[in-house]
Design a protein around this motif. Sequence first.
Motif, PDB file in Angstrom:
ATOM      1  N   THR A  99       0.846  -1.199   0.000  1.00 40.29           N
ATOM      2  CA  THR A  99       0.000   0.000   0.000  1.00 40.29           C
ATOM      3  C   THR A  99       0.883   1.252   0.000  1.00 40.29           C
ATOM      4  O   THR A  99       1.916   1.273   0.668  1.00 40.29           O
ATOM      5  N   GLU A 103      -1.559   5.700   2.306  1.00 41.11           N
ATOM      6  CA  GLU A 103      -2.754   4.857   2.487  1.00 41.11           C
ATOM      7  C   GLU A 103      -2.547   3.695   3.453  1.00 41.11           C
ATOM      8  O   GLU A 103      -3.517   3.088   3.905  1.00 41.11           O
ATOM      9  N   THR A 105      -2.419   1.194   6.306  1.00 39.98           N
ATOM     10  CA  THR A 105      -3.175   1.219   7.565  1.00 39.98           C
ATOM     11  C   THR A 105      -2.354   0.577   8.700  1.00 39.98           C
ATOM     12  O   THR A 105      -1.445  -0.236   8.434  1.00 39.98           O
ATOM     13  N   GLU A 107      -3.285  -1.788  10.524  1.00 42.11           N
ATOM     14  CA  GLU A 107      -3.461  -3.247  10.436  1.00 42.11           C
ATOM     15  C   GLU A 107      -2.477  -3.839   9.417  1.00 42.11           C
ATOM     16  O   GLU A 107      -1.942  -4.931   9.613  1.00 42.11           O
ATOM     17  N   GLU A 108      -2.246  -3.110   8.325  1.00 45.78           N
ATOM     18  CA  GLU A 108      -1.310  -3.612   7.304  1.00 45.78           C
ATOM     19  C   GLU A 108       0.121  -3.635   7.846  1.00 45.78           C
ATOM     20  O   GLU A 108       0.889  -4.551   7.568  1.00 45.78           O
TER      21      GLU A 108
END
Length: 240
Positions: A99, A103, A105, A107-108
């Motif tokens: 990502t 962008e 996150t 969680e990523e």
Amino acid sequence: MLNVSSVLVTGANRGIGLELVRQLASLEPKISHIIATCRNPDAAKELKAIAKTSNNVHILKLEVTDYNSFDAFYAEVEKIVGSSGLDILINNAGIAIMTPLDEATPEEFMKNYEVNVIGPYVLARKLIPLIKVSQRKLYILMSSIAGSIECTSEILGGFPAYRASKAAINIITRTYADYIKKDGVTSVMLFPGWVKTELGGPHAILEADFAVSNMIKTISTLNAENNGCFIDYEGKTVPW
Ligand SMILES: NC(=O)c1ccc[n+]([C@@H]2O[C@H](COP(=O)([O-])OP(=O)(O)OC[C@H]3O[C@@H](n4cnc5c(N)ncnc54)[C@H](OP(=O)(O)O)[C@@H]3O)[C@@H](O)[C@H]2O)c1
């Protein structure tokens, strides 16, 4: 020549891991035990096909974030390699959540960190007792130039979650390399090149068979002087 009795490759059902097992299985002199791990052995058709024709390939189930399964996994590996220990661990399994910078996150970041950092590190620590009693005593961590702070401008895109995970496992492995060299273990961070796999994508420049045959040649030359190095598939130094 890679003259060893045993090699363990994680993430061996596809991509670089699968190609490593394919080529290791055909090497002469024959490696007695090639332990190929994957999350879902039932679905690992290509890996099972290799194991069917190469009786030195053992398929074991392993999810690298299931730390609670590592004791049982260790016992399975020990049963295969016996008192000769594990010559080479190749911590290859990984993910790349690509990502962009604006962008990515939380969680990523966490997911990339769990699979690419905590999993391989805890697994390496678990298996070190088997590696240190082996002849070859080699630990390979599949890293990436994407984790190099000096090479940030050479790769387009930000991909902070993936890049941070590879930079993190590099510093951990580099530190761990210093710690386990007392046991005679050589630890190396290996960049496979930009390889055409699901992770590398179709625009990658290297075919998996080419990258892997070069990696095997490079791995066969490694010795204690390479401890803690960050090198590519051809053995060239990758800047930190
Ligand atoms: N390809 C490149 O250009 C490139 C460049 C630099 C570094 N690398 C590194 O090389 C390694 C292999 O990459 P690849 O290109 O072969 O990727 P790939 O084709 O996407 O394969 C990734 C492998 O890792 C496994 N895996 C993912 N998450 C896992 C988990 N939680 N537990 C256990 N296994 C897991 C996958 O299993 P499933 O099938 O079950 O998902 C698969 O076997 C990675 O560490 C990657 O960062 C690759």
